[in-house]
Design an enzyme around this catalytic site. Sequence first.
Site, PDB file in Angstrom:
ATOM      1  N   HIS A  18       0.855  -1.197   0.000  1.00  0.00           N
ATOM      2  CA  HIS A  18       0.000   0.000   0.000  1.00  0.00           C
ATOM      3  C   HIS A  18       0.884   1.237   0.000  1.00  0.00           C
ATOM      4  O   HIS A  18       2.109   1.126  -0.070  1.00  0.00           O
ATOM      5  CB  HIS A  18      -1.008  -0.034   1.150  1.00  0.00           C
ATOM      6  CG  HIS A  18      -0.429  -0.045   2.529  1.00  0.00           C
ATOM      7  ND1 HIS A  18       0.305   1.002   3.044  1.00  0.00           N
ATOM      8  CD2 HIS A  18      -0.482  -0.974   3.502  1.00  0.00           C
ATOM      9  CE1 HIS A  18       0.648   0.718   4.276  1.00  0.00           C
ATOM     10  NE2 HIS A  18       0.211  -0.485   4.574  1.00  0.00           N
ATOM     11  N   HIS A  21       4.093   1.405   2.228  1.00  0.00           N
ATOM     12  CA  HIS A  21       5.271   0.708   1.697  1.00  0.00           C
ATOM     13  C   HIS A  21       5.862   1.482   0.519  1.00  0.00           C
ATOM     14  O   HIS A  21       7.073   1.587   0.364  1.00  0.00           O
ATOM     15  CB  HIS A  21       4.918  -0.699   1.193  1.00  0.00           C
ATOM     16  CG  HIS A  21       4.171  -1.535   2.199  1.00  0.00           C
ATOM     17  ND1 HIS A  21       2.894  -1.983   1.977  1.00  0.00           N
ATOM     18  CD2 HIS A  21       4.516  -1.982   3.416  1.00  0.00           C
ATOM     19  CE1 HIS A  21       2.489  -2.692   3.023  1.00  0.00           C
ATOM     20  NE2 HIS A  21       3.461  -2.699   3.920  1.00  0.00           N
ATOM     21  N   CYS A 126       1.892 -10.961  22.110  1.00  0.00           N
ATOM     22  CA  CYS A 126       0.965 -10.478  21.059  1.00  0.00           C
ATOM     23  C   CYS A 126       1.271 -11.227  19.768  1.00  0.00           C
ATOM     24  O   CYS A 126       2.393 -11.166  19.261  1.00  0.00           O
ATOM     25  CB  CYS A 126       1.096  -8.975  20.833  1.00  0.00           C
ATOM     26  SG  CYS A 126       0.155  -8.442  19.372  1.00  0.00           S
ATOM     27  N   CYS A 129       2.271  -8.943  16.764  1.00  0.00           N
ATOM     28  CA  CYS A 129       3.649  -8.421  16.797  1.00  0.00           C
ATOM     29  C   CYS A 129       4.672  -9.541  16.857  1.00  0.00           C
ATOM     30  O   CYS A 129       5.865  -9.299  16.668  1.00  0.00           O
ATOM     31  CB  CYS A 129       3.873  -7.548  18.018  1.00  0.00           C
ATOM     32  SG  CYS A 129       2.837  -6.107  18.076  1.00  0.00           S
ATOM     33  N   CYS A 143      -2.288  -4.539  23.253  1.00  0.00           N
ATOM     34  CA  CYS A 143      -1.136  -4.198  22.420  1.00  0.00           C
ATOM     35  C   CYS A 143      -1.387  -2.843  21.756  1.00  0.00           C
ATOM     36  O   CYS A 143      -2.432  -2.645  21.131  1.00  0.00           O
ATOM     37  CB  CYS A 143      -0.946  -5.279  21.350  1.00  0.00           C
ATOM     38  SG  CYS A 143       0.011  -4.682  19.949  1.00  0.00           S
ATOM     39  N   HIS A 146      -1.919  -3.287  17.868  1.00  0.00           N
ATOM     40  CA  HIS A 146      -3.019  -4.089  17.321  1.00  0.00           C
ATOM     41  C   HIS A 146      -4.335  -3.917  18.072  1.00  0.00           C
ATOM     42  O   HIS A 146      -5.362  -4.400  17.609  1.00  0.00           O
ATOM     43  CB  HIS A 146      -2.627  -5.572  17.287  1.00  0.00           C
ATOM     44  CG  HIS A 146      -1.541  -5.848  16.304  1.00  0.00           C
ATOM     45  ND1 HIS A 146      -0.207  -5.728  16.609  1.00  0.00           N
ATOM     46  CD2 HIS A 146      -1.609  -6.185  14.992  1.00  0.00           C
ATOM     47  CE1 HIS A 146       0.509  -6.005  15.528  1.00  0.00           C
ATOM     48  NE2 HIS A 146      -0.314  -6.272  14.543  1.00  0.00           N
ATOM     49  N   LYS A 295      -3.716   5.415  11.228  1.00  0.00           N
ATOM     50  CA  LYS A 295      -2.601   4.916  10.433  1.00  0.00           C
ATOM     51  C   LYS A 295      -3.193   4.025   9.339  1.00  0.00           C
ATOM     52  O   LYS A 295      -4.115   3.258   9.604  1.00  0.00           O
ATOM     53  CB  LYS A 295      -1.675   4.084  11.315  1.00  0.00           C
ATOM     54  CG  LYS A 295      -0.502   3.503  10.531  1.00  0.00           C
ATOM     55  CD  LYS A 295       0.290   2.491  11.338  1.00  0.00           C
ATOM     56  CE  LYS A 295       1.342   1.832  10.462  1.00  0.00           C
ATOM     57  NZ  LYS A 295       1.916   0.624  11.017  1.00  0.00           N
ATOM     58  N   LYS A 298      -3.908  -2.539   6.950  1.00  0.00           N
ATOM     59  CA  LYS A 298      -4.865  -3.520   6.468  1.00  0.00           C
ATOM     60  C   LYS A 298      -5.930  -3.761   7.539  1.00  0.00           C
ATOM     61  O   LYS A 298      -7.112  -3.828   7.252  1.00  0.00           O
ATOM     62  CB  LYS A 298      -4.115  -4.811   6.170  1.00  0.00           C
ATOM     63  CG  LYS A 298      -4.909  -5.804   5.373  1.00  0.00           C
ATOM     64  CD  LYS A 298      -4.085  -7.052   5.181  1.00  0.00           C
ATOM     65  CE  LYS A 298      -4.937  -8.231   4.782  1.00  0.00           C
ATOM     66  NZ  LYS A 298      -4.207  -9.468   4.905  1.00  0.00           N
TER      67      LYS A 298
HETATM   68  N1  MSP Z   1       8.856  -7.155   8.176  1.00  0.00           N
HETATM   69  C1  MSP Z   1       8.984  -6.034   9.021  1.00  0.00           C
HETATM   70  C2  MSP Z   1      10.243  -5.276   8.736  1.00  0.00           C
HETATM   71  C3  MSP Z   1      11.504  -6.046   8.854  1.00  0.00           C
HETATM   72  S1  MSP Z   1      12.894  -5.098   8.411  1.00  0.00           S
HETATM   73  C4  MSP Z   1      14.185  -6.010   8.867  1.00  0.00           C
HETATM   74  C5  MSP Z   1       7.788  -5.119   8.838  1.00  0.00           C
HETATM   75  N2  MSP Z   1       7.118  -5.214   7.686  1.00  0.00           N
HETATM   76  S2  MSP Z   1       5.851  -4.339   7.269  1.00  0.00           S
HETATM   77  O1  MSP Z   1       5.357  -4.930   6.058  1.00  0.00           O
HETATM   78  O2  MSP Z   1       4.937  -4.198   8.337  1.00  0.00           O
HETATM   79  O3  MSP Z   1       6.434  -2.955   6.852  1.00  0.00           O
HETATM   80  C6  MSP Z   1       6.574  -1.912   7.785  1.00  0.00           C
HETATM   81  C7  MSP Z   1       7.080  -0.733   7.035  1.00  0.00           C
HETATM   82  O4  MSP Z   1       6.197  -0.413   5.942  1.00  0.00           O
HETATM   83  C8  MSP Z   1       7.147   0.566   7.823  1.00  0.00           C
HETATM   84  O5  MSP Z   1       8.286   0.659   8.621  1.00  0.00           O
HETATM   85  C9  MSP Z   1       7.138   1.548   6.689  1.00  0.00           C
HETATM   86  O6  MSP Z   1       8.368   1.533   6.048  1.00  0.00           O
HETATM   87  C10 MSP Z   1       6.085   0.974   5.781  1.00  0.00           C
HETATM   88  N3  MSP Z   1       4.750   1.364   6.198  1.00  0.00           N
HETATM   89  C11 MSP Z   1       3.705   0.535   6.442  1.00  0.00           C
HETATM   90  N4  MSP Z   1       2.608   1.284   6.761  1.00  0.00           N
HETATM   91  C12 MSP Z   1       2.912   2.581   6.734  1.00  0.00           C
HETATM   92  C13 MSP Z   1       2.182   3.778   6.878  1.00  0.00           C
HETATM   93  N5  MSP Z   1       0.893   3.800   7.145  1.00  0.00           N
HETATM   94  N6  MSP Z   1       2.858   4.934   6.710  1.00  0.00           N
HETATM   95  C14 MSP Z   1       4.171   4.971   6.379  1.00  0.00           C
HETATM   96  N7  MSP Z   1       4.873   3.858   6.223  1.00  0.00           N
HETATM   97  C15 MSP Z   1       4.299   2.651   6.459  1.00  0.00           C
HETATM   98  O7  MSP Z   1       7.517  -4.314   9.708  1.00  0.00           O
END
Ligand code: MSP
Length: 644
Positions: A18, A21, A126, A129, A143, A146, A295, A298
Amino acid sequence: MNRFYITTPIYYVNAEPHIGHAYTTIVADVINRFQKMMGSKTFFLTGTDEHGDKIAQAARAEGIPPKAYADRISGLFQNIWPKLGIDYDKFIRTTDPEHIQAVQYVLQKVFDAGEIYFSTYKGLYCVGCERFYMERELVDGKCPDHDTAPVEREESNYFFRMSKYQDWLIDHLEKNPECIRPERYRNEVLSFLKEPLEDLCISRPAERLDWGIPLPFDSKYVTYVWFDALINYISAIGYPEGELYGQFWPVAQHVIAKDILKPHGIYWPAMLKAAGVPMYRNLNVHGYWKTGEAKMSKSHGTVVRPLDLAPVYGLDAFRYFLMREMVFGLDASFSKEALVARINADLANDLGNLFSRTLAMTDRYFEGKTPPLALPPDEAMDGELLGKVDNAIRQFREQIPALGFHRALSAIWELIAAANRYIDYVAPWSLAKNPDSLPRLQTVMRTLLEVNRIVAVLIYPFMPETSSKMLERLGVEKRGTELRLDQDASWGALVEGTPVFKGESLFPRVETEGKKQEKPAQGANKAAVAQRVEQTGSPLIDIDLFRQVDLRIGQIEQAEKVPKSEKLVKLLVDIGEKRQIVAGIAKTHSPADLVGKQVVIVANLKPAKLMGIESHGMVLAVRDGNDLKLIVPEAETAPGGRIS
Ligand code: MSP
């Protein structure tokens, strides 16, 4: 040669990509492209995080094996990045055999050093997490991420002596104040570190969860997903012996959002230290994209998918919006209205208009060829503009490495605005009337072409496609990733006589549904409006409604009577782009009189067919008795100029 290594988090494969990312990955791409322009040798890593409870659960929900499930979602991430203009060097998956080997190598090394021990732990866990929580970390017993109550769980597991590295880490962060940035996140980590650090549970019993990397010293356990995932940053470049590892570690720049600050700011440094690997250079932490107050996630059902937007609004427009709208480190909110407003104001109006006016005038006055720089720049008129060029280049150079993307962009847009003002002020169309002014006209147009070229170079990291398109149309050799700031942003690289190409507008305006139009008033207001309509014949409208009308100066290039019609004439009008417009002015104006005339055009009317001929706009005129008089600008004006 300067080396530069940039990474994104590896994303979990339990959700589709999304804009959260996309933002992180675009930031990394912008920084990477910028570093290339600075002449650095760079390596850009992204990938997917595929082990652990969450993924196993998601696969179970789809009734397929975890690897097949991970293949599918990882594929979505791999496919989407090129579509967003992201040019990474390596995509790592934690299911890659090389990664698995590297994780086991680190575990064994740390175990052999006596930094991992076996013990029993009981606590609150959790599932979302995948970690145990301390009571004091919970919010109302839930948590904080979540919003679900953790479950009580007792387990014998392996623990990493993380607590041992607390003092070293505090010392490192104090000696290297820039290490975690912006500062608020460094402070957040230092404040975690004020409390005694606990050791980190780094295993899960395989009988409960087998979707993970087996511990090399006890196959009844798999590795905790964070201990596995963080190692991707070194396994991807061939740790411990690979050539890339030798070149790109420890000059690593990690980009993450604040949700994963703790694993990156605490676990990872301690793991590196214990494994005898030097500490990374910087952790760059941004805020959240939100929809409304929440935020984007999903679980909240508020996900905005990049591929729902980028192809519709344009890839570069999407990248520009994300980079311009968010202040790195703070939260920002996403809405389509804000995206459209930026496209129409910054891209269509400011940048698009500057570029099309410049090329149209070069076409008209110099047959589309770059004119000579005939005079030294006139201090009084060109000085301000040249100052803005220097400022834009300086801010670009300073702000991008300092994560001030919005500042770099706003300095570039100040330059664009100054160039548009310069056109209005210098009025090249007046210079063109007087043959004595030719050298000045040449100098002015050459200056404008140079400004457009420098803008094209400076937007490259943010909008690579637009940058190339602009450079190509300015007759500059297309060099893409070969652009270098020092050579390419310097003044005067254009060559006299080079042809330029007018082409289509860079950013067409996005038409919004003017839903308010039909309903100017509601409720109590109605009576007042009715009264006013009666008195003056027109209701009061909001300024925003008026602003939706795109009024422009148009130059009539061709005119011919519509056969079998008394009133209608078919026009070809230059309004910064060519438009066919059918106007009901044939009774009062002959085609011959119309050609060459400047008029006012409503440019954003829905197209209509008149006597079977499409009309894309309307010419403004005023009825005066039997006569019809065209509304014209006071003095000749560049076609496309917006009326405000
Ligand atoms: N798999 C772990 C990361 C491991 S790194 C060694 C993880 N994955 S995640 O799919 O949840 O991705 C988290 C990251 O996605 C956030 O740190 C950010 O880079 C991005 N984002 C996910 N949602 C976001 C927002 N709503 N806003 C901005 N960035 C976000 O955590």
